[in-house]
Enzyme design. Structure first.
Site, PDB file in Angstrom:
ATOM      1  N   LYS A  79      47.769 -26.419   7.189  1.00  0.00           N
ATOM      2  CA  LYS A  79      46.412 -26.359   7.735  1.00  0.00           C
ATOM      3  C   LYS A  79      45.955 -27.770   8.120  1.00  0.00           C
ATOM      4  CE  LYS A  79      41.861 -24.429   6.386  1.00  0.00           C
ATOM      5  NZ  LYS A  79      41.133 -23.737   5.302  1.00  0.00           N
ATOM      6  N   SER A 154      38.685 -19.387   6.493  1.00  0.00           N
ATOM      7  CA  SER A 154      38.911 -20.408   7.495  1.00  0.00           C
ATOM      8  C   SER A 154      40.389 -20.726   7.736  1.00  0.00           C
ATOM      9  CB  SER A 154      38.185 -21.696   7.088  1.00  0.00           C
ATOM     10  OG  SER A 154      38.764 -22.236   5.901  1.00  0.00           O
ATOM     11  N   SER A 178      38.938 -18.656   1.695  1.00  0.00           N
ATOM     12  CA  SER A 178      39.604 -18.992   2.953  1.00  0.00           C
ATOM     13  C   SER A 178      41.116 -18.831   2.996  1.00  0.00           C
ATOM     14  CB  SER A 178      39.263 -20.414   3.362  1.00  0.00           C
ATOM     15  OG  SER A 178      38.029 -20.406   4.015  1.00  0.00           O
TER      16      SER A 178
HETATM   17  N1  GLN Z   1      33.994 -18.346   4.531  1.00  0.00           N
HETATM   18  C1  GLN Z   1      33.536 -19.202   3.471  1.00  0.00           C
HETATM   19  C2  GLN Z   1      32.680 -20.299   4.044  1.00  0.00           C
HETATM   20  O1  GLN Z   1      32.462 -20.267   5.201  1.00  0.00           O
HETATM   21  C3  GLN Z   1      34.685 -19.742   2.723  1.00  0.00           C
HETATM   22  C4  GLN Z   1      35.317 -20.910   3.361  1.00  0.00           C
HETATM   23  C5  GLN Z   1      36.443 -21.480   2.592  1.00  0.00           C
HETATM   24  O2  GLN Z   1      36.928 -20.897   1.614  1.00  0.00           O
HETATM   25  N2  GLN Z   1      36.865 -22.657   3.019  1.00  0.00           N
HETATM   26  O3  GLN Z   1      32.233 -21.169   3.384  1.00  0.00           O
END
Ligand code: GLN
Length: 485
Positions: A79, A154, A178
């Site tokens: 990532k 994400s 995420s």
């Molecule tokens: N979707 C969640 C957020 O927007 C989790 C994001 C994540 O785990 N990096 O914060």
């Protein structure tokens, strides 16, 4: 049989027996990326030359009879918020355009030390904020099962890349879901370890008390293989613990006799898609058939986790993202009158709207007048949520529930409705707030789209996650399903 169809552990065997050369492995993936990534958009940078050089070096080692390291010749894609020396690390943000990491993250050092091959850097929601991968400043990622759909976020690039056979393994980060949520939406395995199990050194911080590096793979054995190699103490991340890493491969058994599983009723309430519910209930039956003792349990504070998460993670993000000022890294505005102007304009032009929303929210909840009412209260709620889980884990070895309330949704469907988007993480966020480990595994299909089963265990008991997940996998074939792309 194309090489890219093999799992990491299958590849490992074939490299060991000299059935395939590492160079062939890398070529197979590079060809696959060339064929499908134009559509999927999972990669932001393909490290073709670097990977081929490493492959040649390894093939020479193998030819000379040198003993193979644990990840020898296995490609891993990363990532784009985890530092790989000399490669871009944009966090899919314009503000980091052109920035190259000057050092390796701890997890990358470990992969390289075991002769793993870094295949490239993956697309994501900007600064890991999002649940659909539509927040990338560069391009959206598409779900390999249906390219009109989001892959989740994400770590959408990481999930789509593994699901689309563009790498056997990928690293993501999980702050509130995420790794698990995109794994569920793309039909792959997603592990978020205990907070403190894997070093975050070299991973760009979003919410420092929540962030964990996680693993995406096509089966449970591959997840265990990589977890074994990247877990453990790191002096540069004080939250990592000197707790022994058990041999995860020993946890890979089908038998669940004596395992106590709790089904939290709050995770099956309003908002859960009926077909997803049915799929998850059927999956729980399989765990029962394999010997587990399954009973209902209750986590009454589940409803408060989402609010606490968005307050805490945004507060931490507002502080962590202060370092991107137009001076130190990446992007700088071209039309500034003075130094202060550089800060304001670079941040205004460099950050996307979701990131700005989080910075504003975080700054607000930390401000003198609101600190007690929001931030401090959220920390108290967090403590109570932890206690909820600690109580349940006195009775149960694991908790099983859905990973996401719905299968993948259409690109654009939720991008104008922030609350709906935030609700995609309603089942993953409580686990993050408590700092517990969890894994999402494919457990069925609804309308041609994968459904994920989430298994949660007590702190540092990743072995239990692997046991349950492997047991399910041995009795079903969902993990072998392939998208037609
Ligand atoms: N979707 C969640 C957020 O927007 C989790 C994001 C994540 O785990 N990096 O914060």
């Amino acid at each position: 049989m194309e090489i890219y169809n093999l799992t990491a552990h299958e590849l490992k065997d074939k490299i060991k027996t000299k059935e395939v050369k590492v160079e062939e492995v890398v070529h197979s993936y590079l060809n696959r990326i060339e064929k499908v990534d134009f559509t999927l958009g999972a990669y932001l940078y393909v490290a073709g030359e670097e990977a081929l050089n490493k492959a040649k070096e390894l093939d020479n080692k193998i030819a000379s009879g040198e003993e193979l390291k644990s990840l020898a010749g296995i490609p891993v894609a990363i990532k784009d918020n985890i530092s790989v020396k000399g490669m871009q690390n944009t966090c899919a943000s314009k503000i980091l355009e052109g920035y190259k990491a000057p050092y390796d993250a701890h997890v990358i050092e470990k992969i390289k030390r075991q002769d793993g091959i870094i295949l490239g850097k993956l697309n994501m929601d900007e600064f890991a904020m999002g649940s659909s991968n539509e927040n990338s400043a560069y391009k959206p990622v598409r779900n390999p099962w249906n390219t009109d759909m989001v892959p989740g976020g994400s770590s959408g690039g990481s999930a789509a890349c593994v699901s689309g056979f563009e790498a056997p393994l990928a690293l993501g980060t999980d702050t509130g879901g995420s790794v698990r949520q995109p794994a569920a939406l793309c039909g792959v395995v997603g592990l978020k370890p205990t907070y403190g199990r894997i070093s975050r050194y070299g991973a760009v911080a979003f919410g420092s008390t929540l962030d964990q590096v996680g693993i995406l793979s096509r089966d449970v054995e591959d997840s265990a293989l990589l977890a074994q190699n990247i877990s453990g103490l790191d002096k540069r991340d004080f939250t990592t613990a000197p707790i022994e890493i058990v041999d995860y491969t020993k946890a890979l058994s089908k038998d669940l006799k004596g395992k106590k599983i709790g089904i939290p009723k709050e995770f099956f309430a309003e908002g859960l898609n009926a077909e997803v519910r049915k799929t998850v209930e059927d999956a729980i039956k399989v765990l029962k058939e394999n010997g587990a003792d399954v009973k209902e349990c209750s986590l009454p504070l589940t409803d408060y986790a989402l609010a606490a998460y968005y307050i805490i993670s945004s507060a931490e993000a507002s502080s962590n993202l202060a370092r991107f000022d137009g001076i130190r890294y990446g992007y700088r505005t071209e039309n500034s009158k003075n130094a202060v102007d550089i800060y304001f304009k670079s941040r205004d032009e460099g950050f996307g709207s979701e990131v700005k929303r989080r910075i504003m929210l975080g700054t607000y909840v930390l401000s003198a007048g609101y600190y007690d009412a929001y931030y401090k209260k959220a920390l108290k709620v967090r403590n109570l949520i932890k206690q909820d889980y600690e109580r349940v884990f006195k009775e149960f070895d694991a908790i099983v529930c859905p990973t996401s309330p719905t299968p993948a949704f259409k690109i654009g469907e939720k991008s104008n409705n922030v609350m709906e988007m935030y609700l995609s993480d309603v089942y993953t966020v409580p686990v993050s707030v408590a700092g517990l480990p969890a894994i999402s595994i494919p457990c069925g299909m609804v309308n041609g789209l994968p459904v994920g089963l989430q298994i949660i265990s007590n702190y540092y008991r990743e072995d239990i996650l692997f046991n349950l997940a492997y047991s399910f996998e041995q009795s079903t074939s969902w993990h072998t399903m392939k998208p037609s792309i």
